[in-house]
Every structure is written in C-alpha cells, then in structure tokens.
Design a protein around this motif. Structure first.
Motif, PDB file in Angstrom:
ATOM      1  N   PHE A 296       0.800  -1.205   0.000  1.00  0.00           N
ATOM      2  CA  PHE A 296       0.000   0.000   0.000  1.00  0.00           C
ATOM      3  C   PHE A 296       0.842   1.268   0.000  1.00  0.00           C
ATOM      4  N   ALA A 297       2.174   1.112   0.018  1.00  0.00           N
ATOM      5  CA  ALA A 297       3.040   2.279   0.131  1.00  0.00           C
ATOM      6  C   ALA A 297       2.956   3.187  -1.083  1.00  0.00           C
ATOM      7  N   SER A 298       2.712   2.628  -2.249  1.00  0.00           N
ATOM      8  CA  SER A 298       2.720   3.432  -3.467  1.00  0.00           C
ATOM      9  C   SER A 298       1.326   3.842  -3.915  1.00  0.00           C
ATOM     10  N   LEU A 299       0.307   3.583  -3.099  1.00  0.00           N
ATOM     11  CA  LEU A 299      -1.049   3.956  -3.472  1.00  0.00           C
ATOM     12  C   LEU A 299      -1.308   5.419  -3.144  1.00  0.00           C
ATOM     13  N   ASN A 300      -2.113   6.041  -3.993  1.00  0.00           N
ATOM     14  CA  ASN A 300      -2.620   7.373  -3.690  1.00  0.00           C
ATOM     15  C   ASN A 300      -4.009   7.315  -3.073  1.00  0.00           C
ATOM     16  N   TYR A 301      -4.786   6.309  -3.488  1.00  0.00           N
ATOM     17  CA  TYR A 301      -6.139   6.149  -2.940  1.00  0.00           C
ATOM     18  C   TYR A 301      -6.423   4.666  -2.771  1.00  0.00           C
ATOM     19  N   LEU A 302      -6.901   4.287  -1.583  1.00  0.00           N
ATOM     20  CA  LEU A 302      -7.307   2.909  -1.307  1.00  0.00           C
ATOM     21  C   LEU A 302      -8.822   2.877  -1.197  1.00  0.00           C
ATOM     22  N   ALA A 303      -9.467   2.227  -2.155  1.00  0.00           N
ATOM     23  CA  ALA A 303     -10.922   2.136  -2.200  1.00  0.00           C
ATOM     24  C   ALA A 303     -11.374   0.956  -1.353  1.00  0.00           C
ATOM     25  N   GLY A 304     -11.765   1.248  -0.128  1.00  0.00           N
ATOM     26  CA  GLY A 304     -12.218   0.211   0.788  1.00  0.00           C
ATOM     27  C   GLY A 304     -13.725   0.069   0.754  1.00  0.00           C
ATOM     28  N   ALA A 305     -14.276  -0.463   1.848  1.00  0.00           N
ATOM     29  CA  ALA A 305     -15.716  -0.682   1.918  1.00  0.00           C
ATOM     30  C   ALA A 305     -16.125  -0.820   3.370  1.00  0.00           C
ATOM     31  N   ASP A 306     -17.407  -0.555   3.650  1.00  0.00           N
ATOM     32  CA  ASP A 306     -17.882  -0.664   5.020  1.00  0.00           C
ATOM     33  C   ASP A 306     -17.904  -2.103   5.508  1.00  0.00           C
ATOM     34  N   TRP A 307     -18.075  -3.073   4.586  1.00  0.00           N
ATOM     35  CA  TRP A 307     -18.150  -4.466   5.014  1.00  0.00           C
ATOM     36  C   TRP A 307     -16.808  -5.015   5.490  1.00  0.00           C
ATOM     37  N   ALA A 308     -15.726  -4.284   5.281  1.00  0.00           N
ATOM     38  CA  ALA A 308     -14.401  -4.761   5.698  1.00  0.00           C
ATOM     39  C   ALA A 308     -14.181  -4.611   7.192  1.00  0.00           C
ATOM     40  N   GLY A 309     -15.105  -3.987   7.917  1.00  0.00           N
ATOM     41  CA  GLY A 309     -14.992  -3.892   9.363  1.00  0.00           C
ATOM     42  C   GLY A 309     -14.150  -2.708   9.810  1.00  0.00           C
ATOM     43  N   ASP A 310     -14.020  -2.604  11.129  1.00  0.00           N
ATOM     44  CA  ASP A 310     -13.304  -1.470  11.715  1.00  0.00           C
ATOM     45  C   ASP A 310     -11.966  -1.886  12.305  1.00  0.00           C
ATOM     46  N   GLY A 311     -11.453  -3.030  11.901  1.00  0.00           N
ATOM     47  CA  GLY A 311     -10.166  -3.474  12.426  1.00  0.00           C
ATOM     48  C   GLY A 311      -9.015  -2.608  11.941  1.00  0.00           C
ATOM     49  N   ALA A 312      -7.808  -3.035  12.257  1.00  0.00           N
ATOM     50  CA  ALA A 312      -6.619  -2.255  11.882  1.00  0.00           C
ATOM     51  C   ALA A 312      -6.447  -2.246  10.368  1.00  0.00           C
ATOM     52  N   TRP A 313      -6.445  -1.047   9.800  1.00  0.00           N
ATOM     53  CA  TRP A 313      -6.232  -0.889   8.372  1.00  0.00           C
ATOM     54  C   TRP A 313      -4.754  -0.642   8.123  1.00  0.00           C
ATOM     55  N   PRO A 314      -4.298  -0.804   6.876  1.00  0.00           N
ATOM     56  CA  PRO A 314      -2.860  -0.706   6.612  1.00  0.00           C
ATOM     57  C   PRO A 314      -2.320   0.696   6.881  1.00  0.00           C
ATOM     58  N   LEU A 315      -1.061   0.736   7.314  1.00  0.00           N
ATOM     59  CA  LEU A 315      -0.378   2.014   7.471  1.00  0.00           C
ATOM     60  C   LEU A 315       0.059   2.481   6.091  1.00  0.00           C
ATOM     61  N   THR A 316      -0.533   3.547   5.623  1.00  0.00           N
ATOM     62  CA  THR A 316      -0.242   4.040   4.289  1.00  0.00           C
ATOM     63  C   THR A 316      -0.544   5.527   4.235  1.00  0.00           C
ATOM     64  N   GLU A 317       0.149   6.229   3.372  1.00  0.00           N
ATOM     65  CA  GLU A 317      -0.145   7.646   3.182  1.00  0.00           C
ATOM     66  C   GLU A 317      -1.304   7.852   2.221  1.00  0.00           C
ATOM     67  N   ALA A 318      -1.802   6.772   1.652  1.00  0.00           N
ATOM     68  CA  ALA A 318      -2.934   6.888   0.724  1.00  0.00           C
ATOM     69  C   ALA A 318      -4.183   7.360   1.460  1.00  0.00           C
ATOM     70  N   VAL A 319      -5.023   8.076   0.743  1.00  0.00           N
ATOM     71  CA  VAL A 319      -6.345   8.388   1.266  1.00  0.00           C
ATOM     72  C   VAL A 319      -7.169   7.104   1.238  1.00  0.00           C
ATOM     73  N   ILE A 320      -7.785   6.757   2.367  1.00  0.00           N
ATOM     74  CA  ILE A 320      -8.583   5.534   2.453  1.00  0.00           C
ATOM     75  C   ILE A 320     -10.055   5.905   2.418  1.00  0.00           C
ATOM     76  N   GLY A 321     -10.762   5.394   1.429  1.00  0.00           N
ATOM     77  CA  GLY A 321     -12.200   5.616   1.335  1.00  0.00           C
ATOM     78  C   GLY A 321     -12.951   4.369   1.745  1.00  0.00           C
ATOM     79  N   ARG A 322     -13.850   4.514   2.715  1.00  0.00           N
ATOM     80  CA  ARG A 322     -14.646   3.377   3.178  1.00  0.00           C
ATOM     81  C   ARG A 322     -16.119   3.787   3.199  1.00  0.00           C
ATOM     82  N   PRO A 323     -16.700   4.018   2.033  1.00  0.00           N
ATOM     83  CA  PRO A 323     -18.083   4.500   2.015  1.00  0.00           C
ATOM     84  C   PRO A 323     -19.064   3.445   2.496  1.00  0.00           C
ATOM     85  N   ALA A 324     -20.040   3.900   3.270  1.00  0.00           N
ATOM     86  CA  ALA A 324     -21.168   3.033   3.591  1.00  0.00           C
ATOM     87  C   ALA A 324     -22.079   2.984   2.369  1.00  0.00           C
ATOM     88  N   GLY A 325     -23.020   2.060   2.378  1.00  0.00           N
ATOM     89  CA  GLY A 325     -23.928   1.957   1.244  1.00  0.00           C
ATOM     90  C   GLY A 325     -24.630   3.285   0.985  1.00  0.00           C
TER      91      GLY A 325
END
Length: 425
Positions: A191-220
């Motif tokens: 994830f080090a070279s990402l600019n944006y990480l497109a996540g999801a609400d179903w992935a839970g609230d656990g520990a997400w990767p350490l990255t400088e990327a913007v992490i998007g976790r939209p709910a439905g």
C-alpha cells in the motif's frame, strides 16, 4: 507535472433491489419511494458520475446480493453500466461477501466498460485517456505483499517516462481469511505506493494498513435499516497535479434514517413535547434528493408531569401528531416511530442504564427473519391439529415487524427490571 488532474467516483454496498427493513404500515406513495430506494440511489450515482464527467467509477463489493437472485437488480446494474459506457466512463469493480465473482460472471450482457477483479493476484489495469496513462488500478487484499521498491519498478516499467508515475488506486478485495480474523494485521507493504485505497464498510473497523494513501470506506449509498443513520451517498475523489486527493460525500439516498433523543426535562404537556421534537428536526440539514425521513424517537429523563409516555398507546399518539405536523404530501415525507419512554430515568445507577442500552443493542443485532422463512418453519413443524396450523397461518398474515419489535422491547424490559429486582413498567 507528475499527474493530470483526476476525478472519480467511489461507492460500496449498493445492495441493489434490497428491501428496507422495519417499514411496515407506510402510506402507499411513501411505500413506493421506500421500495425502490436502493435503485434510486444507484441511478443517482450514475447521473452524478456523468454530470461531473468523472474519469472512472469504483465499486467495491456488495453491489447486489447473489443469494437473492434479483432480476431487477441485474437489469438496473446493466442499464447503469450501459449509461456510463455511453458516456465513456469506465467502471472498476471488486466482489464483496454478498456478490462473489462467480455471480458477476452469470449476469449476461454486461458492457465492456466494466473491469471486474476476481482476485488480488490479478494484474493492474491502466486507466488511459487518448493514449495517455492517467492512473493504474490495483486489486489489493490484506495479504498483498509486493515490496514497495519492487512495486515502484513494476510501475516504472509500465511507463515510457518513469518520472511521470501515474496516480495509483487500490481496490479492496473481499477476503474470507481476514473476515474470520478481523484483527489480523495488514501486510502494509503493498500500500506504500497507493494514492487512494478504495475500501468498503463491510471490511470492518479493524486495523487498516499504514499508508499515506487516502482511504475511502463508504457506507452503502442507501441505508437499509434504522442502524444506518445520517446522510449517505458516494465519494467523489478529486486529485490535483501533485497527487493530493480531496474527497467529498455526494448524497444519493432518497430515504434517510435518523435516531433522535428528546430531553424531557421541563416538558409539561404534549404540545411542549411536540414543539421540542420539531426543534430537533429543524436541526437536521436537508440534503439534495431526500424524499423520505424515517425517524425513531426515544426519551431521556422525565417530564415535569406524568404524560404516560411509557405506554405504547400514548407513544403512538405522539407519533401520529408529529406526522401531521411535519409530513409534506408534495414534499419531504416523514415517518415517525416513537418508542415508549425507556427505563433510563428509572434506573438507579449509570451502570444499570448502560446494561439496558447493551440489552437493546443486542435485540437490534438479531438477524431479521422474513415472513417466507417463518412460513417455511411453520410448514416444517407439522402441527397435528389443523386448526392450530390455520390460526398460525392467519397470524402470519397479520404480522407487523414494528409491533413485534416494540413487543420484544417491552418484554425485554420486564425481564430486565425483574432481574434487577425493580418494578417493570
């Protein structure tokens, strides 16, 4: 200039054609709006992407529920993708827990602008415009482990000029191993070279990767139940020449759920109560496209006089009065559900109040059982008395989910108060 400015749209958990829960007893026109809410939200997503001339649309999981097999969902998905295709907007999607890759493969006639990643091991895909590389889209999962220097070399090898590294987007893949171990750490290296990480609400609230990327976790974009409150929609991501990303929530939901708590201190009669409730409603900003508001009300503390708000009959009267004051027949529709006054004000300690709240939350976490499932269970019981079976069938015909929920809460409080040695209301 390392980047050409980009604009793309990200959504997750569309739940196409999924029914909204706990919506019994609605007026016909409101029921129609509620029944098509998820489809409306998707149409708005497509319109918003076209209107804003985005470079791509990202869909990360639970676009539909494969176990239901809804033809309406398939048609809506195909039509939306075709509209985006006609506007030259590519779509990149990943399966989720409810829509595995095999289910996507079974949908006929999906347009060529769709790229579906089936696994995190697949090759990246270039997003281009007139032969110019704009961005690279990577499927990623918690176990992705490409070492950053190696990833940079791979990225550079795809370019005529390595110094113009493209904007890099990672699309989250559903991973059963991680779902079974939500606290399992991400490898982080991919994830080090990402600019944006497109996540999801179903992935839970656990520990997400350490990255400088913007992490998007939209709910439905459309909440399905009272648990999914507030403004909901898709994320518009705008990246500038330096690769800095700005995100904006674009409201899409036609139905908005809210839970509001009324402080009863100082309330002397129903008119003062209604006035305070309307004041709370006025504090909720109206979002573009809102058609229906489903409001659940509860009370805190105690009024100056006994209004008998613990009685369901009185709570229903307050809800009806509030609907008459707020519902706009040709505008924003309101559906109010007033819970009988809870035991919080009658419990002697804060700890007991917290225990009750945990008890109520556990009731809400119970999975919903559809009438069809109840009928199946009833048929399997094989009552020897046909009269009993007939009465059960008639009972199912009159079943009201809201009433069942209210009854469960009342019986729960009777048990709870009895366990504490108190007097049940």
């Amino acid at each position: 200039m390392p980047f050409r400015p980009l604009r793309f749209f990200h959504a997750a958990s569309l739940h196409l054609d999924a029914p909204l829960r706990d919506v019994a007893g609605l007026k016909d026109d409101v029921r129609e709006l509620v029944g098509t809410a998820t489809l409306t939200a998707f149409r708005r997503l497509v319109d918003a992407a076209i209107e804003r001339q985005v470079d791509a649309v990202l869909l990360t999981g639970n676009t539909f529920d494969a176990s239901v097999g809804s033809l309406t969902a398939e048609v809506a998905l195909r039509q939306g993708l075709e509209q985006l295709d006609a506007a030259d907007i590519p779509v990149f999607a990943t399966p989720g827990p409810q829509d595995p890759a095999a289910a996507w493969d079974e949908i006929p006639g999906l347009p060529e602008n769709l790229t579906l990643f089936s696994s995190a091991g697949e090759d990246a895909v270039d997003l281009t415009d007139g032969g110019k590389l704009l961005a690279t889209i990577w499927p990623v999962a918690w176990h992705s482990s490409v070492h950053p220097p190696e990833l940079d070399r791979l990225m550079a090898g795809r370019l005529a000029k390595p110094e113009t590294r493209p904007y890099s987007i990672g699309l989250l893949m559903a991973d059963p191993t991680r779902e079974n171990s939500p606290n399992r750490p991400w490898s982080g290296t991919a994830f080090a070279s990402l600019n944006y990480l497109a996540g999801a609400d179903w992935a839970g609230d656990g520990a997400w990767p350490l990255t400088e990327a913007v992490i998007g976790r939209p709910a439905g974009p459309q909440g399905l139940s009272q648990r999914e409150t507030g403004s909901r929609g898709g994320i518009l991501i705008e990246a500038d020449e330096e690769g800095h990303s700005r995100t904006t929530l674009v409201p899409l939901a036609p139905v908005r759920w809210e839970r509001l708590v009324v402080e009863l201190t100082g309330i002397r009669d129903e008119n003062e109560l209604l006035e305070r409730m309307i004041g709370l409603l006025d504090q909720i900003p109206r979002q573009v496209g809102e058609q229906v508001r489903m409001i659940e009300w509860s009370f805190r503390a105690a009024p100056e006089r006994d209004l008998h708000l613990e009685e369901e009959r009185v709570a229903a009267t307050v809800a009806n009065s509030l609907t008459g004051l707020t519902d706009e027949a040709k505008g924003l529709r309101y559906v109010h559900r007033v819970l009988p006054s809870g035991p919080e004000s009658g419990l002697p300690t804060q700890r007991q109040a917290e225990l009750w709240k945990e008890f109520e939350a556990s009731l809400q976490r119970l999975p919903a059982v559809e009438p069809a499932q109840l009928r199946q269970m009833l048929s399997e019981l094989q009552f020897p008395d046909v009269n009993v079976a007939g009465r059960m069938e008639r009972w199912l015909d009159r079943l009201d989910a809201v009433e069942v929920s209210s009854q469960a809460r009342r019986l729960g409080w009777r048990w709870f108060a009895g366990a504490l040695g108190g007097e049940p209301r």
